[in-house]
Design an enzyme around this catalytic site. Structure first.
Site, PDB file in Angstrom:
ATOM      1  N   ARG A   1       0.827  -1.205   0.000  1.00  0.00           N
ATOM      2  CA  ARG A   1       0.000   0.000   0.000  1.00  0.00           C
ATOM      3  C   ARG A   1       0.862   1.256   0.000  1.00  0.00           C
ATOM      4  O   ARG A   1       0.482   2.291  -0.516  1.00  0.00           O
ATOM      5  CB  ARG A   1      -0.944  -0.013   1.216  1.00  0.00           C
ATOM      6  CG  ARG A   1      -1.809   1.227   1.326  1.00  0.00           C
ATOM      7  CD  ARG A   1      -3.025   1.032   2.229  1.00  0.00           C
ATOM      8  NE  ARG A   1      -2.788   0.153   3.357  1.00  0.00           N
ATOM      9  CZ  ARG A   1      -2.228   0.526   4.516  1.00  0.00           C
ATOM     10  NH1 ARG A   1      -1.813   1.764   4.681  1.00  0.00           N
ATOM     11  NH2 ARG A   1      -2.078  -0.351   5.488  1.00  0.00           N
TER      12      ARG A   1
ATOM     13  N   TYR B   1     -16.266  17.782 -15.759  1.00  0.00           N
ATOM     14  CA  TYR B   1     -16.846  16.444 -15.828  1.00  0.00           C
ATOM     15  C   TYR B   1     -17.883  16.291 -14.719  1.00  0.00           C
ATOM     16  O   TYR B   1     -17.661  16.703 -13.571  1.00  0.00           O
ATOM     17  CB  TYR B   1     -15.723  15.413 -15.681  1.00  0.00           C
ATOM     18  CG  TYR B   1     -16.179  14.008 -15.409  1.00  0.00           C
ATOM     19  CD1 TYR B   1     -17.074  13.358 -16.263  1.00  0.00           C
ATOM     20  CD2 TYR B   1     -15.719  13.311 -14.296  1.00  0.00           C
ATOM     21  CE1 TYR B   1     -17.499  12.077 -16.010  1.00  0.00           C
ATOM     22  CE2 TYR B   1     -16.125  12.019 -14.041  1.00  0.00           C
ATOM     23  CZ  TYR B   1     -17.020  11.411 -14.899  1.00  0.00           C
ATOM     24  OH  TYR B   1     -17.444  10.129 -14.631  1.00  0.00           O
TER      25      TYR B   1
ATOM     26  N   ASP C   1      -7.012  19.947 -14.596  1.00  0.00           N
ATOM     27  CA  ASP C   1      -7.328  18.627 -15.145  1.00  0.00           C
ATOM     28  C   ASP C   1      -6.880  18.646 -16.604  1.00  0.00           C
ATOM     29  O   ASP C   1      -7.476  19.326 -17.443  1.00  0.00           O
ATOM     30  CB  ASP C   1      -8.830  18.366 -15.030  1.00  0.00           C
ATOM     31  CG  ASP C   1      -9.216  16.965 -15.475  1.00  0.00           C
ATOM     32  OD1 ASP C   1      -8.486  16.375 -16.294  1.00  0.00           O
ATOM     33  OD2 ASP C   1     -10.267  16.464 -15.022  1.00  0.00           O
TER      34      ASP C   1
ATOM     35  N   LYS D   1      -7.880   7.520 -19.606  1.00  0.00           N
ATOM     36  CA  LYS D   1      -8.154   8.073 -20.927  1.00  0.00           C
ATOM     37  C   LYS D   1      -6.912   8.041 -21.820  1.00  0.00           C
ATOM     38  O   LYS D   1      -6.390   6.978 -22.106  1.00  0.00           O
ATOM     39  CB  LYS D   1      -8.726   9.480 -20.754  1.00  0.00           C
ATOM     40  CG  LYS D   1      -9.828   9.606 -19.698  1.00  0.00           C
ATOM     41  CD  LYS D   1     -10.994   8.660 -19.905  1.00  0.00           C
ATOM     42  CE  LYS D   1     -12.233   9.001 -19.082  1.00  0.00           C
ATOM     43  NZ  LYS D   1     -12.056   8.963 -17.628  1.00  0.00           N
TER      44      LYS D   1
END
Length: 384
Positions: free
Chosen positions: A51, A103, A175, A200
């Site tokens: 982790r 978004y 972004d 993406k």
């Protein structure tokens, strides 16, 4: 070469991806381990628990940091996990100014989740820098923008907003999902943090979720490493490997996405069934000159207005090559209906304010032969 500033494509292939030490493998291995042997109490080889760190994820983070020109990068399990981690820099009572046409998932997590913890959000048309300045309050800690916006393709002047933020002591996050670091470099324009949904264009093959935050300050790096450790929303070794694989071809893919996007946009602008085309690469776009100044290209994200839900559905059902699907940035052409997909949660009133009609369709132009893409879109439009 190590002392020189190497080109983008070279860095995409090599930075963070030295041959593996034991065998000389040129691809970074997928380290599928949850823990690491320690030589003695308090002594280990740099890794304690998966982790916290994983060599595959470490390589990915070094690669993405290099491509965006930051000082550290932090990979998360999705773009939304990255956005949520971004807001952990703040505490109850702090305020965020955000682009109004982001978004839909970003607005949803802000308004439906993070607002419950005492954060407040103001949405403005960030393409008008003065509106960003007017929205900043004494308690504002962050300005978050998308450029181009999803799905209306509005452009924000990153350098102008960065100057406003510096003068007011507010951090700016951008972004950069729609363009990738190949076509836009927000940090070079003054941004403090860059965010991506790596699902993406960075991945590029529609086969893995992910998100990343690229930082410019040591305190940001310390904070996001701590968030990765404490909340555990990190990217898996396998998806880190998939993303590294995708990044190697980012430069060549984005060149083709951009070339195809320009051809498709011109075709759509000339088609009689298309009421409007939203694409900064067209001279008809109101912010075309700004896009020319701050971007290396225009990318392959295009939105079109077809006039009605009935027309949009006929168009979508008639597609033969392109897929009607959520997401974007894959090698295949993807078509999305924002009103029922990406921005459904915004609500009818919110969509109306943003110009997201029932007839709006968003196209992520792939890297197929552009003649085939045009032919498919053309025959689908002719069905209306």
């Amino acid at each position: 070469m190590a002392e020189m500033k190497r080109g983008f494509a070279t860095r995409a292939i090599h930075d963070g991806q030295e041959p593996e030490g034991l065998t000389g493998a040129v691809n970074v291995p997928i380290f599928l381990t949850s823990t690491y042997q320690q030589q003695e109490i308090g002594k280990h080889k740099g890794h304690e628990y998966a982790r916290l760190t994983n060599p595959t994820r470490d390589a990915l983070e070094e690669s993405l940091c290099s491509l965006e020109g930051g000082t550290s990068a932090h990979a998360f399990g999705s773009g939304m996990a990255a956005i949520t981690a971004l807001c952990t820099m703040m505490k109850s009572g702090d305020h965020v100014v955000c682009s109004d046409n982001v978004y839909g998932g970003t607005a949803r997590v802000f308004d439906k989740v993070l607002a419950n913890f005492g954060l407040t959000f103001t949405y403005v048309n960030s393409s008008v820098a003065e509106r960003v300045a007017a929205a900043i309050r004494p308690e504002t800690k962050l300005v978050h923008i998308e450029t181009p916006t999803n799905p209306m393709m509005a452009i924000t002047d990153i350098a102008a907003v960065a100057e406003i933020c510096r003068a007011r002591g507010v951090e700016l996050s951008v972004d950069n999902t729609f363009l990738s670091p190949y076509l836009q470099q927000p940090i070079a324009l003054g941004a403090d943090i860059v965010m991506h949904s790596t699902t993406k264009f960075l991945n590029g093959h529609s086969d893995g979720l992910g998100g990343v935050l690229i930082c410019t300050k040591p305190e940001q790096a310390e904070r996001f490493r701590f968030v990765q450790k404490c909340t555990g929303g990190i990217l898996s070794p396998f998806e880190s490997y998939l993303l590294l694989r995708g990044v190697k071809t980012l430069a060549v893919r984005m060149k083709q996405h951009d070339a195809n996007g320009r051809v498709v946009a011109r075709f759509l602008e000339s088609h009689p069934k298309v009421h409007a085309v939203f694409y900064p690469g067209l001279t008809s776009h109101p912010q075309h000159e700004l896009a020319v100044r701050q971007q290396r290209g225009f990318g392959s994200m295009i939105s079109i207005e077809l006039g009605s839900l009935e027309n949009a559905n006929r168009f979508a059902k008639s597609l033969r090559l392109a897929f009607l699907a959520e997401s974007l940035g894959g090698v295949e052409t993807l078509v999305c209906h924002p009103a029922t997909m990406t921005h459904a949660a915004v609500g009818a009133e919110g969509r109306a304010k943003l110009g997201i009609t029932d007839g709006l369709m968003r196209i992520s132009v792939g890297i197929e032969d552009v003649e085939d893409i045009v032919a498919d879109l053309g025959q689908a439009l002719d069905s209306i």
